[in-house]
Design a protein around this motif. Sequence first.
Motif, PDB file in Angstrom:
ATOM      1  N   ASP A  26       0.871  -1.181   0.001  1.00  0.00           N
ATOM      2  CA  ASP A  26      -0.040  -0.039  -0.044  1.00  0.00           C
ATOM      3  C   ASP A  26       0.931   1.221  -0.012  1.00  0.00           C
ATOM      4  N   LEU A  27       0.601   2.186  -0.205  1.00  0.00           N
ATOM      5  CA  LEU A  27       1.106   3.852  -0.290  1.00  0.00           C
ATOM      6  C   LEU A  27       1.016   4.396   0.956  1.00  0.00           C
ATOM      7  N   ASP A  28      -0.054   4.950   0.775  1.00  0.00           N
ATOM      8  CA  ASP A  28      -0.324   6.126   2.099  1.00  0.00           C
ATOM      9  C   ASP A  28      -0.330   5.512   3.596  1.00  0.00           C
ATOM     10  N   ASN A  29       0.573   5.879   4.263  1.00  0.00           N
ATOM     11  CA  ASN A  29       0.949   5.562   5.604  1.00  0.00           C
ATOM     12  C   ASN A  29       1.352   4.230   5.914  1.00  0.00           C
ATOM     13  N   THR A  30       1.829   3.672   4.871  1.00  0.00           N
ATOM     14  CA  THR A  30       2.531   2.466   4.674  1.00  0.00           C
ATOM     15  C   THR A  30       4.268   2.584   4.270  1.00  0.00           C
ATOM     16  N   PHE A 166      -6.567  -6.697  -9.315  1.00  0.00           N
ATOM     17  CA  PHE A 166      -5.074  -6.593  -9.146  1.00  0.00           C
ATOM     18  C   PHE A 166      -4.145  -7.799  -9.570  1.00  0.00           C
ATOM     19  N   LEU A 167      -4.761  -8.751  -8.723  1.00  0.00           N
ATOM     20  CA  LEU A 167      -4.210 -10.152  -9.100  1.00  0.00           C
ATOM     21  C   LEU A 167      -4.120 -10.548 -10.430  1.00  0.00           C
ATOM     22  N   ASP A 168      -5.433 -10.437 -11.250  1.00  0.00           N
ATOM     23  CA  ASP A 168      -5.655 -10.771 -12.504  1.00  0.00           C
ATOM     24  C   ASP A 168      -4.837  -9.825 -13.618  1.00  0.00           C
ATOM     25  N   ARG A 169      -4.881  -8.529 -13.189  1.00  0.00           N
ATOM     26  CA  ARG A 169      -3.990  -7.574 -14.128  1.00  0.00           C
ATOM     27  C   ARG A 169      -2.659  -8.009 -14.167  1.00  0.00           C
ATOM     28  N   HIS A 170      -1.983  -8.147 -13.093  1.00  0.00           N
ATOM     29  CA  HIS A 170      -0.656  -8.428 -12.792  1.00  0.00           C
ATOM     30  C   HIS A 170      -0.299  -9.802 -12.906  1.00  0.00           C
ATOM     31  N   GLY A 171      -1.025 -10.681 -13.054  1.00  0.00           N
ATOM     32  CA  GLY A 171      -0.629 -12.225 -12.975  1.00  0.00           C
ATOM     33  C   GLY A 171      -0.023 -12.616 -11.608  1.00  0.00           C
ATOM     34  N   VAL A 172      -0.486 -12.307 -10.536  1.00  0.00           N
ATOM     35  CA  VAL A 172       0.036 -12.530  -9.324  1.00  0.00           C
ATOM     36  C   VAL A 172      -0.570 -13.728  -8.646  1.00  0.00           C
ATOM     37  N   ASP A 173       0.166 -14.568  -8.103  1.00  0.00           N
ATOM     38  CA  ASP A 173      -0.143 -15.886  -7.468  1.00  0.00           C
ATOM     39  C   ASP A 173      -0.438 -15.401  -5.844  1.00  0.00           C
ATOM     40  N   PRO A 174      -1.554 -15.243  -5.499  1.00  0.00           N
ATOM     41  CA  PRO A 174      -1.665 -14.893  -3.959  1.00  0.00           C
ATOM     42  C   PRO A 174      -0.651 -15.780  -3.027  1.00  0.00           C
ATOM     43  N   GLN A 175      -0.854 -16.924  -3.210  1.00  0.00           N
ATOM     44  CA  GLN A 175      -0.025 -17.944  -2.525  1.00  0.00           C
ATOM     45  C   GLN A 175       1.514 -17.734  -2.365  1.00  0.00           C
ATOM     46  N   ARG A 176       1.867 -17.010  -3.437  1.00  0.00           N
ATOM     47  CA  ARG A 176       3.342 -16.613  -3.426  1.00  0.00           C
ATOM     48  C   ARG A 176       3.588 -15.262  -3.448  1.00  0.00           C
ATOM     49  N   SER A 177       2.510 -14.492  -2.426  1.00  0.00           N
ATOM     50  CA  SER A 177       2.866 -13.004  -2.568  1.00  0.00           C
ATOM     51  C   SER A 177       2.536 -12.617  -0.927  1.00  0.00           C
ATOM     52  N   ALA A 178       2.903 -11.274  -0.787  1.00  0.00           N
ATOM     53  CA  ALA A 178       2.864 -10.799   0.597  1.00  0.00           C
ATOM     54  C   ALA A 178       2.402  -9.334   0.253  1.00  0.00           C
ATOM     55  N   LEU A 179       1.432  -9.003   1.112  1.00  0.00           N
ATOM     56  CA  LEU A 179       0.769  -7.430   1.309  1.00  0.00           C
ATOM     57  C   LEU A 179       1.304  -6.878   2.500  1.00  0.00           C
ATOM     58  N   PHE A 180       1.571  -5.572   2.353  1.00  0.00           N
ATOM     59  CA  PHE A 180       1.827  -4.615   3.624  1.00  0.00           C
ATOM     60  C   PHE A 180       1.115  -3.696   3.387  1.00  0.00           C
ATOM     61  N   GLU A 181       0.314  -3.485   4.651  1.00  0.00           N
ATOM     62  CA  GLU A 181      -1.184  -2.251   4.539  1.00  0.00           C
ATOM     63  C   GLU A 181      -0.765  -1.649   5.975  1.00  0.00           C
ATOM     64  N   ASP A 182      -1.511  -0.635   6.221  1.00  0.00           N
ATOM     65  CA  ASP A 182      -1.662   0.173   7.306  1.00  0.00           C
ATOM     66  C   ASP A 182      -2.887   0.011   8.012  1.00  0.00           C
ATOM     67  N   ILE A 183      -3.901  -0.487   7.327  1.00  0.00           N
ATOM     68  CA  ILE A 183      -5.315  -0.710   7.816  1.00  0.00           C
ATOM     69  C   ILE A 183      -5.469  -2.228   7.689  1.00  0.00           C
ATOM     70  N   SER A 184      -6.108  -2.501   9.172  1.00  0.00           N
ATOM     71  CA  SER A 184      -6.483  -4.030   9.167  1.00  0.00           C
ATOM     72  C   SER A 184      -7.468  -4.678   8.258  1.00  0.00           C
ATOM     73  N   ARG A 185      -8.503  -3.999   8.311  1.00  0.00           N
ATOM     74  CA  ARG A 185      -9.785  -4.245   7.274  1.00  0.00           C
ATOM     75  C   ARG A 185      -9.370  -4.519   5.917  1.00  0.00           C
ATOM     76  N   VAL A 198       1.048  -8.301   6.447  1.00  0.00           N
ATOM     77  CA  VAL A 198       1.582  -7.534   7.205  1.00  0.00           C
ATOM     78  C   VAL A 198       1.148  -6.174   7.501  1.00  0.00           C
ATOM     79  N   LEU A 199       0.839  -6.030   8.954  1.00  0.00           N
ATOM     80  CA  LEU A 199      -0.135  -4.778   9.298  1.00  0.00           C
ATOM     81  C   LEU A 199       1.142  -3.625   9.730  1.00  0.00           C
TER      82      LEU A 199
END
Length: 246
Positions: A26-30, A166-185, A198-199
Motif C-alpha cells: 500500500d502507499l499512504d501511511n505504509t 489486481f491479481l488478474d491484471r498483474h498475473g500475481v499468485d496470491p499464495q506466493r505474495s505478501a501484502l503490506f498495509e496500514d489498515i487492518s480491514r 503485514v500490518l
Amino acid sequence: MFHPGESHFTTRKARDFSGIDTWVFDLDNTLYPSDARVWPQVDERITLYVMQLYGLDGISARALQKYFYHRYGTTLKALMVEDRVDPHDFLDFAHDIDHSTIKLDEALGAAIERLPGRKLILTNGSRRHAERVADKLGILDHFEDVFDIAAADFVPKPERVTYERFLDRHGVDPQRSALFEDISRNLVVPHDLGMATVLVVPPIPDPFRERFEQEAVQEPHIDHITSDLAGFLQTCVLADAATKTG
C-alpha cells in the motif's frame, strides 16, 4: 502480543516469507512515516473539496466527509455514488499537495531493492500521487508498476473485486505474495485469498488519523505487525528469505 515500544510482532500461526516472489505495498501511511505529513495534507484537501462542492463550512464539511468515509469506505466512492463527481477531478484536487516534507528513505529503498522477485504498489489513491511520493522517498525505481484506484475501476479496497482485479491484471499468485498495509480491514480479503499479510502501524499514535486506522490489532487475518517497515524488511523478511534459501 504486540506491546508499545516493540517494532515487530509475528503471530504463532503466521505465514513466513519462504516462496514469496511478489511483494505488494500500500502507499499512504505504509511506505512513508507520519512525520512526512502527506496524509494530513490529502485529508485537508478532501475536506476543502467537500466544502466547495456543497457550500459548507469547515466543521460541517469535515463531519460529512467522515460520514462518507465510514459508510462508503472512501469519500471518493461516496461522491461518485451521491453526486456523480468526476473521480479524476477529485483525485487531482486531493493530491495537489506539498511534497517537500517527504524525506529520502535510503534504508527503505535498500531493503525493498533486495527483496527477491517483483514489487508492486496497490493504492486507493492515484498513480500520479503514488509515483510522486515514491519518487521523493527514493524507492520508485524498485517497483514494477502501480495499481491505482482508476485501475480498480474506482472500487476501493477492501472490496474483494479490487484485489481480484489486481491479481488478474498483474498475473500475481496470491499464495506466493505478501501484502503490506496500514489498515487492518484491508488485509482480510488478501489473507483469505492466500497472501501473507503485514500490518504497518505508526510507532506512536498519529493525531491526524482515526484510532481504528492505526491500531495494532491481532486478528487471524494478520500474520505480522511492524512499526518499522525498513527494519522489518531487513531483520525479518530478508533474514527469513536468506535462511530458507541458504
